[in-house]
Design an enzyme around this catalytic site. Structure first.
Site, PDB file in Angstrom:
ATOM      1  N   ARG A 148       6.103   6.444  68.812  1.00 22.57           N
ATOM      2  CA  ARG A 148       4.984   7.064  68.279  1.00 22.57           C
ATOM      3  C   ARG A 148       4.828   6.822  66.554  1.00 22.57           C
ATOM      4  NH1 ARG A 148       3.456  12.320  66.593  1.00 22.57           N
ATOM      5  NH2 ARG A 148       1.272  12.578  66.751  1.00 22.57           N
TER       6      ARG A 148
ATOM      7  N   LYS B 248       3.318  26.313  76.104  1.00 22.59           N
ATOM      8  CA  LYS B 248       4.758  26.145  75.614  1.00 22.59           C
ATOM      9  C   LYS B 248       5.517  27.403  76.462  1.00 22.59           C
ATOM     10  CE  LYS B 248       6.147  23.772  72.259  1.00 22.59           C
ATOM     11  NZ  LYS B 248       6.566  22.808  71.357  1.00 22.59           N
TER      12      LYS B 248
ATOM     13  N   TYR C  50       2.495   9.122  81.770  1.00 20.50           N
ATOM     14  CA  TYR C  50       1.540  10.077  81.906  1.00 20.50           C
ATOM     15  C   TYR C  50       0.061   9.840  81.754  1.00 20.50           C
ATOM     16  CZ  TYR C  50       3.704  11.420  77.556  1.00 20.50           C
ATOM     17  OH  TYR C  50       4.278  11.444  76.217  1.00 20.50           O
TER      18      TYR C  50
ATOM     19  N   GLU D 143      24.870  -5.043  98.188  1.00 25.36           N
ATOM     20  CA  GLU D 143      23.837  -6.106  98.739  1.00 25.36           C
ATOM     21  C   GLU D 143      22.981  -6.334  97.389  1.00 25.36           C
ATOM     22  OE1 GLU D 143      21.882  -8.740 101.582  1.00 25.36           O
ATOM     23  OE2 GLU D 143      23.829  -7.569 101.431  1.00 25.36           O
ATOM     24  N   TYR D 144      22.610  -5.525  96.654  1.00 25.14           N
ATOM     25  CA  TYR D 144      21.759  -5.571  95.639  1.00 25.14           C
ATOM     26  C   TYR D 144      22.499  -6.373  94.487  1.00 25.14           C
ATOM     27  CZ  TYR D 144      19.117  -4.260  91.116  1.00 25.14           C
ATOM     28  OH  TYR D 144      18.642  -4.602  90.027  1.00 25.14           O
ATOM     29  N   ASP D 145      23.695  -6.121  94.272  1.00 21.99           N
ATOM     30  CA  ASP D 145      24.674  -6.888  93.358  1.00 21.99           C
ATOM     31  C   ASP D 145      24.502  -8.396  93.888  1.00 21.99           C
ATOM     32  OD1 ASP D 145      24.966  -4.826  91.822  1.00 21.99           O
ATOM     33  OD2 ASP D 145      26.957  -4.307  92.525  1.00 21.99           O
TER      34      ASP D 145
ATOM     35  N   ASP E 121      24.024  -0.995  97.164  1.00 29.77           N
ATOM     36  CA  ASP E 121      24.538  -1.531  95.884  1.00 29.77           C
ATOM     37  C   ASP E 121      25.172  -2.643  95.993  1.00 29.77           C
ATOM     38  OD1 ASP E 121      23.541   0.860  95.182  1.00 29.77           O
ATOM     39  OD2 ASP E 121      25.535   1.521  94.135  1.00 29.77           O
TER      40      ASP E 121
ATOM     41  N   CYS F  56      47.519  27.899  56.947  1.00 28.74           N
ATOM     42  CA  CYS F  56      47.050  28.514  58.481  1.00 28.74           C
ATOM     43  C   CYS F  56      46.751  27.188  59.057  1.00 28.74           C
ATOM     44  CB  CYS F  56      46.019  29.675  58.511  1.00 28.74           C
ATOM     45  SG  CYS F  56      45.293  29.702  59.760  1.00 28.74           S
TER      46      CYS F  56
ATOM     47  N   LYS G   9       5.748  19.269  80.760  1.00 31.52           N
ATOM     48  CA  LYS G   9       5.654  18.775  79.573  1.00 31.52           C
ATOM     49  C   LYS G   9       7.158  18.133  79.289  1.00 31.52           C
ATOM     50  CE  LYS G   9       4.368  19.708  74.717  1.00 31.52           C
ATOM     51  NZ  LYS G   9       5.463  19.001  73.992  1.00 31.52           N
TER      52      LYS G   9
ATOM     53  N   GLU H 288       0.577  19.387  84.423  1.00 29.24           N
ATOM     54  CA  GLU H 288       1.911  18.586  84.317  1.00 29.24           C
ATOM     55  C   GLU H 288       2.935  19.232  83.732  1.00 29.24           C
ATOM     56  OE1 GLU H 288       0.914  14.497  82.489  1.00 29.24           O
ATOM     57  OE2 GLU H 288      -1.027  14.473  83.934  1.00 29.24           O
TER      58      GLU H 288
ATOM     59  N   CYS I 261      47.620  32.494  62.188  1.00 30.41           N
ATOM     60  CA  CYS I 261      48.797  32.491  61.392  1.00 30.41           C
ATOM     61  C   CYS I 261      49.331  33.893  61.167  1.00 30.41           C
ATOM     62  CB  CYS I 261      48.443  31.597  60.052  1.00 30.41           C
ATOM     63  SG  CYS I 261      47.439  32.793  59.102  1.00 30.41           S
TER      64      CYS I 261
ATOM     65  N   CYS J 105      40.452  34.018  56.619  1.00 29.67           N
ATOM     66  CA  CYS J 105      41.804  34.321  56.425  1.00 29.67           C
ATOM     67  C   CYS J 105      42.047  33.260  55.199  1.00 29.67           C
ATOM     68  CB  CYS J 105      42.491  33.400  57.486  1.00 29.67           C
ATOM     69  SG  CYS J 105      44.166  32.676  57.374  1.00 29.67           S
TER      70      CYS J 105
ATOM     71  N   ASP K  40      10.204  16.829  77.640  1.00 34.20           N
ATOM     72  CA  ASP K  40      10.821  17.122  76.203  1.00 34.20           C
ATOM     73  C   ASP K  40      11.656  15.962  75.827  1.00 34.20           C
ATOM     74  OD1 ASP K  40      11.414  18.244  73.800  1.00 34.20           O
ATOM     75  OD2 ASP K  40      12.827  19.874  74.320  1.00 34.20           O
TER      76      ASP K  40
ATOM     77  N   CYS L 267      44.917  37.166  60.742  1.00 32.81           N
ATOM     78  CA  CYS L 267      44.351  35.814  61.379  1.00 32.81           C
ATOM     79  C   CYS L 267      45.025  35.601  63.020  1.00 32.81           C
ATOM     80  CB  CYS L 267      44.761  34.986  60.435  1.00 32.81           C
ATOM     81  SG  CYS L 267      44.252  33.263  61.275  1.00 32.81           S
TER      82      CYS L 267
HETATM   83  S1  IVH Z   1      -0.263  13.508  77.404  1.00 35.35           S
HETATM   84  C1  IVH Z   1      -2.306  13.178  73.176  1.00 35.35           C
HETATM   85  N1  IVH Z   1       1.463  14.533  78.884  1.00 35.35           N
HETATM   86  O1  IVH Z   1       4.472  16.063  74.354  1.00 35.35           O
HETATM   87  C2  IVH Z   1      -1.001  12.929  73.760  1.00 35.35           C
HETATM   88  N2  IVH Z   1       2.258  14.399  76.832  1.00 35.35           N
HETATM   89  O2  IVH Z   1       4.200  17.836  72.161  1.00 35.35           O
HETATM   90  C3  IVH Z   1      -0.927  12.426  74.923  1.00 35.35           C
HETATM   91  N3  IVH Z   1       4.372  14.971  76.370  1.00 35.35           N
HETATM   92  O3  IVH Z   1       3.554  13.709  71.922  1.00 35.35           O
HETATM   93  C4  IVH Z   1       0.188  12.721  75.735  1.00 35.35           C
HETATM   94  N4  IVH Z   1       4.940  15.527  78.622  1.00 35.35           N
HETATM   95  O4  IVH Z   1       5.145  12.818  73.717  1.00 35.35           O
HETATM   96  C5  IVH Z   1       1.286  14.210  77.739  1.00 35.35           C
HETATM   97  N5  IVH Z   1       3.000  15.309  80.689  1.00 35.35           N
HETATM   98  C6  IVH Z   1       2.569  14.715  79.459  1.00 35.35           C
HETATM   99  C7  IVH Z   1       3.568  15.127  78.537  1.00 35.35           C
HETATM  100  C8  IVH Z   1       3.307  14.923  77.133  1.00 35.35           C
HETATM  101  C9  IVH Z   1       5.464  15.345  77.459  1.00 35.35           C
HETATM  102  C10 IVH Z   1       4.797  15.041  75.123  1.00 35.35           C
HETATM  103  C11 IVH Z   1       4.081  13.793  74.509  1.00 35.35           C
HETATM  104  C12 IVH Z   1       3.366  14.415  73.052  1.00 35.35           C
HETATM  105  C13 IVH Z   1       4.064  15.633  73.050  1.00 35.35           C
HETATM  106  C14 IVH Z   1       3.353  16.582  72.180  1.00 35.35           C
END
Ligand code: IVH
Length: 674
Positions: A139, A320, A232, A35-37, A33, A437, A118, A116, A417, A432, A120, A414
């Site tokens: 989006r 899901k 992705y 060196e980077y700084d 770090d 209280c 998903k 892949e 009190c 209560c 969140d 309670c």
């Molecule tokens: S492909 C048509 N790949 O999940 C949408 N989406 O519930 C193309 N998301 O709006 C997205 N991981 O924001 C894709 N590996 C993944 C993802 C992913 C999370 C999200 C994305 C999408 C939402 C739908």
């Protein structure tokens, strides 16, 4: 001279970019770090001496030094669709068969899928021209999003300039990369701890925290949130695209974007299903939230052939996950007292790892629930988290009962009190009723000062605890008598925080009456009801004198709420508090600015709001529309004039399009109401 400085600057930038990628994207730093700084400092010094050589893609330009005023709207080149959901392996098999039918593929032929995680988080799109990061957006409604470039630039995983690639790869002249912005669980916990300290409302989950951080107007604050990203898909691209999705992921990675390492090429749907269930069990081991898996056909030719519906591509589907659960033991059940005296049983658990966090407490909601689920001290229970902070007790694991578990007896007084407690009518909550209280007083003060109420920054729970326990204040009206000397010697308070707090208290004296009504903490009266009341009573004293009959005449106020209000103001204790508020100069009248000023574009027009707005709460937006003479309804019809669409709009958006209703983004709404 100048040309050699220019060369030196360019060389430093490219070395720093290389190390950014090693550190932030590949998790494989090559230098310390320190060196980077040193490299960064050297670049900063050179740029300071030669400001004419600063370019927007320089690693020094990631964090703007000033806030921005708004997020302009950006039209997406290709709409950002969503993904169809499934919850079972049976549905995944149907998806596989459906694709084969549509693409004329024999039902027993294998299709390759890329599976892949998903993530969140928050979907974003990044636009590059000739290897330079030009713009990034959320989006939004799928067609138009918010330009959040300044905030995205603070994320060091997002390259500002792409490297020159070795053959056969070549950076396209224009392209769009899509991905997810997320907040690692560790950062999320840290942010929430800080917010709790400051008495601010905590984020419910890492996704909300990421979305909130991306929508801050000050990029300097966003930079402190340490957001991350996984890319992705390639959206729009000028030139040729690879032939398969797996190759796209490779290409995205070669260009220097972070790609999730757990994407897997599966030979057929059965292998894809196995990979999904493998991750269903393993997801708790990750440092970020995933809410499922995404299954994409590998062949891009197949993507073309299958196309999309108006909502989602036909070549991908998400699987899901069910909420994550764990089993642990209830060590103790304690009773908490809320701001209106409500007693809530809370289970103290043997700490257990659940969805990436260690859980040691769970709410049991109320005593009926404890009885219904027959939860006893010493029981092993299933706890569950479905994306929120507070885990829930789902059920008792009966097989693990030893016979030594203790039935939890409902309290008769309670816990703080020791005053009497009882239930009123059909209510599920024990309460209560002692207005003095201390536990209630603390909760009420916390609520009074919170952002949705009087919004006094700096009133954290630790401070309130000390103020009440030491007898410095008894109720929220005493806040306005606090002096600097009362605060400065308290634990965790200093000179600066004390004078800031005194100033914040001063500023809050003039808040509008709806905030004050909300802050009083009347049972059954929240932010929305407080606003409704403030439209009918322009002074607190008038509200205090209202009868149940008067109140029930107001649309939206029912008999229960009306009775709560009358009971509240009838109490001697309340009258004393209100007298003190008056005496201390707290505003108890409606401010003039709230009297309707009609706006031609809005007056007489009907509005529907859908999705989450960033700048306004739902009720603030409604209030604004009404103040300007418009109407707000809950459903879209042919008569609707405008649909205001925030993030993640629901089916109302489709309906509005069907009826040809004008659709406004949040910015459009701002322009109209300005
Ligand atoms: S492909 C048509 N790949 O999940 C949408 N989406 O519930 C193309 N998301 O709006 C997205 N991981 O924001 C894709 N590996 C993944 C993802 C992913 C999370 C999200 C994305 C999408 C939402 C739908």
């Amino acid at each position: 001279m100048s040309s050699s400085v220019k060369e030196k600057i360019e060389q430093l930038r490219s070395v720093i970019r290389y190390h950014d990628r090693k550190y932030y994207v590949e998790n494989n730093p090559e230098i310390s770090d320190y060196e980077y700084d040193r490299l960064l400092k050297e670049l900063q010094n050179l740029e300071k001496a030669h400001p004419e050589l600063i370019t927007p893609d320089s690693p020094t330009q990631r964090i703007a030094d000033h806030p921005i005023s708004q997020f302009p709207a950006v039209e997406h080149k290709i709409p950002m669709l969503s993904i169809d959901n499934t919850y079972s392996s049976g549905e995944l098999k149907e998806f596989d068969q459906r694709i084969k039918r549509m693409a004329d593929i024999a039902s027993d032929t294998d299709i390759e899928y890329v599976v892949e995680l998903k993530i969140d988080g928050v979907a974003i799109t990044l636009w590059y021209e000739n290897g330079l990061f030009i713009r990034g957006a959320t989006r939004g409604d799928g067609f138009r999003g918010d330009d959040v470039t300044a905030n995205l630039k603070t994320i060091r995983q997002i390259p500002l300039k792409l490297p020159v690639l070795d053959a056969p790869y070549k950076v396209p002249p224009a392209m769009e990369i899509r991905g997810e912005i997320y907040l690692p669980n560790k950062e999320f916990r840290q942010i929430n701890e800080e917010r709790e300290e400051k008495g601010e409302i905590q984020f419910a989950n890492p996704r909300n925290a990421a979305a909130g951080s991306l929508k801050l107007l000050d990029p300097r604050i966003t930079a402190q949130r340490h957001l991350k990203m996984f890319a992705y898909v390639i959206g729009y691209v000028e030139g040729t695209k690879p032939e398969s999705h797996m190759q796209c992921l490779d290409f995205i990675k070669v260009m220097g974007f972070p790609v999730n390492p757990h994407a897997k090429l599966c030979r057929n749907i059965d292998e894809a299903i196995r990979y999904c269930s493998e991750w269903d069990k393993r997801r708790g081991t990750l440092d970020y939230m995933v809410d499922g898996m995404v299954i994409k056909t590998n062949s891009l030719a197949l993507h073309e052939q299958l196309g999309s519906t108006s909502k989602a591509p036909r070549w991908m589907i998400s699987f899901k996950f069910q909420p994550e659960q764990a089993i642990t033991k209830i060590e103790e059940i304690v009773v908490q007292v809320g701001k209106t005296g409500t007693l809530t049983p809370v289970a103290n658990l043997t700490p257990v790892l659940l969805a990436g966090t260690t859980v040691s407490r769970a709410s049991l909601h109320n005593f009926d629930e404890v009885k219904r689920k027959d939860v006893r001290v010493g029981d092993y229970v299933v706890v569950q988290k479905a994306g929120e902070i507070i885990p829930q007790v789902v059920k008792v694991v009966q097989e693990k009962r030893s016979g030594h578990e203790k039935v939890f007896a409902e309290p008769h007084c309670c816990p703080v009190c020791k005053g009497p407690v009882s239930r009123e009518g059909e209510e599920v909550y024990l309460r209560c009723y002692n207005p003095l209280c201390k536990a209630q007083a603390k909760r009420r003060i916390q609520y009074f000062t919170s952002r949705d109420a009087m919004d006094i920054e700096g009133f954290g729970p630790a401070l309130i605890e000390q103020l009440v326990d030491k007898g410095i204040i008894e109720d929220y009206s005493d806040i306005f008598s606090l002096r600097y000397e009362d605060l400065v010697n308290l634990e965790r308070m200093g000179e600066k925080s004390s004078s800031n707090l005194i100033r914040a208290i001063e500023n809050s004296r003039g808040r509008d009456i709806d905030r004050l009504i909300c802050a009083l903490g009347i049972h059954n009266v929240g932010q929305h009801t407080a606003e409704v009341l403030s439209e009918h009573f322009d002074a607190l004293d008038k509200l205090a004198e209202a009868t149940v009959d008067d109140l029930e005449k107001i649309h939206e106020i029912g008999p229960v709420v009306a009775q709560s209000i009358v009971d509240f103001f009838r109490s001697k204790h309340t009258r004393e508090i209100i007298r003190k508020l008056h005496e201390k100069g707290v505003n108890t009248r409606k401010l003039i600015k709230d009297i309707p000023q009609k706006n031609k574009k809005i007056s007489g027009k009907s509005f529907v709001i859908t999705g989450k707005l960033q700048k306004y709460s739902r009720s603030d937006a409604e209030k604004l529309i009404k103040r300007l003479g418009g109407r707000v309804s809950s459903g879209v019809s042919k008569k609707t004039n405008y649909l205001v669409a925030g993030e993640d709009p629901g089916s109302k958006l489709d309906k509005a399009k069907e009826f040809g209703v004008e659709i406004l983004t949040e910015e459009g709404f701002d322009l109209l109401t300005a």
